[in-house]
Design an enzyme around this catalytic site. Sequence first.
Site, short mmCIF file in Angstrom:
data_model
loop_
_atom_site.label_atom_id
_atom_site.label_comp_id
_atom_site.label_asym_id
_atom_site.label_seq_id
_atom_site.Cartn_x
_atom_site.Cartn_y
_atom_site.Cartn_z
CB CYS A 30 -0.90 -0.01 1.23
SG CYS A 30 -2.06 1.40 1.31
CG HIS B 297 -1.52 -1.27 5.83
ND1 HIS B 297 -2.03 -0.23 6.60
CD2 HIS B 297 -1.73 -0.91 4.54
CE1 HIS B 297 -2.49 0.72 5.79
NE2 HIS B 297 -2.33 0.33 4.54
CB CYS C 259 -5.76 -0.33 4.84
SG CYS C 259 -5.46 0.15 3.12
ZN LIG Z 1 -3.43 1.09 3.02
#
Ligand SMILES: [Zn+2]
Length: 239
Positions: free
Chosen positions: A47, A103, A106
């Site tokens: 991400c 994760h 998020c």
């Molecule tokens: Zn994220």
Amino acid sequence: MGSHSQDQFEYALKSNDAWANYKGHQNPAFFPNLAKGQSPSILWLGCSDSRVPETTLLGLQPGDIFTHRNIANILSPTDLNFLSVLEYAVCFLKVSHIVLCGHTSCGGCAGALSDTRIGGVLDAWLTPLKVVRLAHKQELDAIKDDNARSRRLSELNVQQGVEMLMGNYTVQEAIKERGLKIHGVLYDIAVGKIGDLGFGNSKGANGVLGINNSETEQVVSGNHGMLVFKGDVAQMTVK
Ligand SMILES: [Zn+2]
């Protein structure tokens, strides 16, 4: 905000200068060696979140990880950017591992779990994640705690992404030919640690998949699909 940002940027440049001097002092060959080329063994798909900087949290160094990051680590089979990174990493750099990392906390997952329109292109980008949400509606709705629900969607998103990778021809070839390993993991922001979610082809594989043990069947099972490796064939069964 404006002047503060400028201060932050100036600070970042000074920090870079100090870091480069320190690294060069520690090991004079460090930067000249990097300039000769790269041979990272890991492709990281993660991400864009500022709290998940892969090289930092793995305690690694420049040259160690080839990276693709986007909002909510969504792997789309039509994303030319992601596909280019994947192909270069697998076919040219010949990385040994692909790590898909979701994760906790998020923002993309929070957006996909909300029924409010965000606006701009973000709703379109998050559509695959909303599809994952809908596919697991019953399970997700049953989770009362917001953080736990978001965490679960992150996990399901990683599972979806790993399945996407397993269905990619470039990846399948590299698994067959040289035992490329795919890992689906989750990074816990509040703790700083990465946990293996057990997706992919690395779990219990002892480092060899379909190369030297052609008669051994390797099964990677998920909640709604199953991958069976036998000989030089990888087959996916959808439940
Ligand atoms: Zn994220």
